[in-house]
Design a protein around this motif. Structure first.
Motif, PDB file in Angstrom:
ATOM      1  N   LYS A 206     -21.681  -8.621   5.486  1.00 60.58           N
ATOM      2  CA  LYS A 206     -23.055  -9.195   5.121  1.00 60.58           C
ATOM      3  C   LYS A 206     -23.044 -10.544   5.321  1.00 60.58           C
ATOM      4  O   LYS A 206     -22.676 -11.463   4.569  1.00 60.58           O
ATOM      5  CB  LYS A 206     -23.529  -8.788   4.244  1.00 60.58           C
ATOM      6  N   THR A 207     -23.622 -11.096   6.502  1.00 64.55           N
ATOM      7  CA  THR A 207     -23.675 -12.683   6.571  1.00 64.55           C
ATOM      8  C   THR A 207     -25.217 -12.851   6.894  1.00 64.55           C
ATOM      9  O   THR A 207     -26.165 -11.855   7.548  1.00 64.55           O
ATOM     10  CB  THR A 207     -23.046 -13.063   7.883  1.00 64.55           C
ATOM     11  N   SER A 208     -25.635 -14.112   6.759  1.00 64.28           N
ATOM     12  CA  SER A 208     -26.929 -14.570   7.400  1.00 64.28           C
ATOM     13  C   SER A 208     -27.160 -14.459   8.883  1.00 64.28           C
ATOM     14  O   SER A 208     -26.086 -14.637   9.441  1.00 64.28           O
ATOM     15  CB  SER A 208     -27.265 -15.912   6.616  1.00 64.28           C
ATOM     16  N   PRO A 209     -28.194 -14.584   9.234  1.00 62.46           N
ATOM     17  CA  PRO A 209     -28.631 -14.561  10.648  1.00 62.46           C
ATOM     18  C   PRO A 209     -27.911 -15.881  11.440  1.00 62.46           C
ATOM     19  O   PRO A 209     -27.477 -15.611  12.587  1.00 62.46           O
ATOM     20  CB  PRO A 209     -30.062 -14.588  10.750  1.00 62.46           C
ATOM     21  N   PHE A 210     -27.889 -16.716  10.480  1.00 61.98           N
ATOM     22  CA  PHE A 210     -27.581 -18.035  11.088  1.00 61.98           C
ATOM     23  C   PHE A 210     -26.315 -17.930  11.315  1.00 61.98           C
ATOM     24  O   PHE A 210     -25.334 -18.287  12.291  1.00 61.98           O
ATOM     25  CB  PHE A 210     -27.916 -19.126   9.974  1.00 61.98           C
TER      26      PHE A 210
END
Ligand SMILES: [Zn+2]
Length: 62
Positions: A4-8
């Protein structure tokens, strides 16, 4: 498993996986990278060719 990572972060990784080849002269930049600037909800990626100085800019919205 997909971390899980940020959209950025995901955009960043996507761009860093992309081969950096100049669209103008075809020069393949192995040292360079995308310069990232953010302003509000927009992220701008800029790549400057070190051979012909063409600028490739892409803009994303978060
Ligand atoms: Zn070029």
């Amino acid at each position: 498993m997909v971390p899980k990572t940020s959209p950025f972060e995901r955009l960043r990784e996507k761009f860093e996986e992309t081969e950096l080849a100049c669209r103008q002269c075809g020069y393949h930049d192995t040292d360079g990278g995308w310069r990232v600037t953010t302003s509000g909800s927009r992220v701008q990626y800029q790549f400057v060719c070190s051979s012909c100085s063409a600028v490739d800019t892409r803009e994303m919205r978060l």
